[in-house]
Scaffold this motif. Sequence first.
Motif, PDB file in Angstrom:
ATOM      1  N   VAL A   1      33.961  41.860  41.258  1.00 24.58           N
ATOM      2  CA  VAL A   1      32.950  41.622  40.243  1.00 24.58           C
ATOM      3  C   VAL A   1      31.599  41.392  40.912  1.00 24.58           C
ATOM      4  O   VAL A   1      31.494  40.575  41.825  1.00 24.58           O
ATOM      5  N   PHE A   2      30.573  42.110  40.450  1.00 22.94           N
ATOM      6  CA  PHE A   2      29.220  41.921  40.952  1.00 22.94           C
ATOM      7  C   PHE A   2      28.417  41.141  39.910  1.00 22.94           C
ATOM      8  O   PHE A   2      28.154  41.650  38.828  1.00 22.94           O
TER       9      PHE A   2
ATOM     10  N   GLY B   1      43.296  36.677  43.213  1.00 25.12           N
ATOM     11  CA  GLY B   1      42.961  37.394  44.437  1.00 25.12           C
ATOM     12  C   GLY B   1      41.707  38.216  44.326  1.00 25.12           C
ATOM     13  O   GLY B   1      41.334  38.921  45.234  1.00 25.12           O
ATOM     14  N   GLY B   2      41.024  38.160  43.183  1.00 27.70           N
ATOM     15  CA  GLY B   2      39.804  38.921  43.016  1.00 27.70           C
ATOM     16  C   GLY B   2      38.644  38.234  43.709  1.00 27.70           C
ATOM     17  O   GLY B   2      38.715  37.086  44.104  1.00 27.70           O
ATOM     18  N   VAL B   3      37.539  38.942  43.839  1.00 28.36           N
ATOM     19  CA  VAL B   3      36.337  38.366  44.425  1.00 28.36           C
ATOM     20  C   VAL B   3      35.159  38.788  43.576  1.00 28.36           C
ATOM     21  O   VAL B   3      35.176  39.826  42.929  1.00 28.36           O
TER      22      VAL B   3
ATOM     23  N   LEU C   1      33.857  34.903  31.968  1.00 31.28           N
ATOM     24  CA  LEU C   1      35.143  34.286  31.632  1.00 31.28           C
ATOM     25  C   LEU C   1      36.209  34.675  32.650  1.00 31.28           C
ATOM     26  O   LEU C   1      37.025  33.844  33.065  1.00 31.28           O
ATOM     27  N   PHE C   2      36.195  35.940  33.059  1.00 31.64           N
ATOM     28  CA  PHE C   2      37.153  36.396  34.064  1.00 31.64           C
ATOM     29  C   PHE C   2      36.987  35.617  35.363  1.00 31.64           C
ATOM     30  O   PHE C   2      37.965  35.179  35.974  1.00 31.64           O
ATOM     31  N   ALA C   3      35.728  35.422  35.776  1.00 30.85           N
ATOM     32  CA  ALA C   3      35.459  34.723  37.031  1.00 30.85           C
ATOM     33  C   ALA C   3      35.922  33.273  36.975  1.00 30.85           C
ATOM     34  O   ALA C   3      36.305  32.702  37.997  1.00 30.85           O
TER      35      ALA C   3
ATOM     36  N   LEU D   1      32.290  45.051  36.690  1.00 31.79           N
ATOM     37  CA  LEU D   1      33.627  44.870  37.243  1.00 31.79           C
ATOM     38  C   LEU D   1      34.154  46.214  37.721  1.00 31.79           C
ATOM     39  O   LEU D   1      34.131  47.195  36.976  1.00 31.79           O
ATOM     40  N   VAL D   2      34.595  46.266  38.954  1.00 32.78           N
ATOM     41  CA  VAL D   2      35.245  47.459  39.522  1.00 32.78           C
ATOM     42  C   VAL D   2      36.674  47.055  39.895  1.00 32.78           C
ATOM     43  O   VAL D   2      36.870  46.020  40.539  1.00 32.78           O
ATOM     44  N   VAL D   3      37.635  47.839  39.468  1.00 34.51           N
ATOM     45  CA  VAL D   3      39.008  47.599  39.887  1.00 34.51           C
ATOM     46  C   VAL D   3      39.421  48.737  40.811  1.00 34.51           C
ATOM     47  O   VAL D   3      39.346  49.905  40.436  1.00 34.51           O
TER      48      VAL D   3
END
Length: 251
Positions: free
Chosen positions: A204-205, A215-217, A25-27, A145-147
Amino acid sequence: MEVPPVLKNPTEVGAMIVQAYPRDLFARGEGGRVEVWVHVDSAGNGTSGAVKTPSEQDALDCAAMQVADVMEYDPALDRGLPTEAWISEWVEFRPEAVASTALDPGGPPCEPWDEPPELLNPDDVGRWLERSYPPELRARGVGGLVVLRLQIGELGEVMAYEVSVSSGHEALDDAAGIVAMNMRYRPAKRLGRPISVWLGQPIVFMTQQTPVPGGGVSSRDRPMGCRMNLRMTPRAPTREKPECRLRRGVC
């Protein structure tokens, strides 16, 4: 009761929102709000709960119960004495808020800017995600997920990073650091001049390359579901999804 329970660990709750956010959902940039019942005992522990007002996504409802599970309170008071009580809380999942949630006051100083940093090489970053994904975790279908907190220099290079929210797998956290050090940004500006800043960056992997909002990947293969250990809990005043109940500390 004379005084209701008061949440005393909002920073931990914010970090759990980031950690529990369903990766698929985040992606896709999907979020929502969930209202949960939390049973607060006389010591201030949230011992159990149930969904009161569900979102449109079952996975978010389950994630909200994980968030409720870490909530700690100053207990309710009745005639001056601590007492147990039920309290309702809203849990909100917003993709654009993930990075800002991760930047708690105890982190590196945040320099104000007029223009934020902007990632310039998403295609290169996608290749680094594929290259850096630990093969043993990929083979098992394990993602996370790593922040990170990134220090972006005046030339747009990543000068340093810290893990703000861990995936729970050291190998994924280390891989996220490798990806981050290969990111290139248009630097932040203040009064028209480039400045060095700290920035929250989710990674996110999930195996197959997908852009992440804000801006996330990520790299994505298949959605990661929400699995929960269930048990009977004290009856809440009302609830609409009794199947979403969580044993404290177990998910």
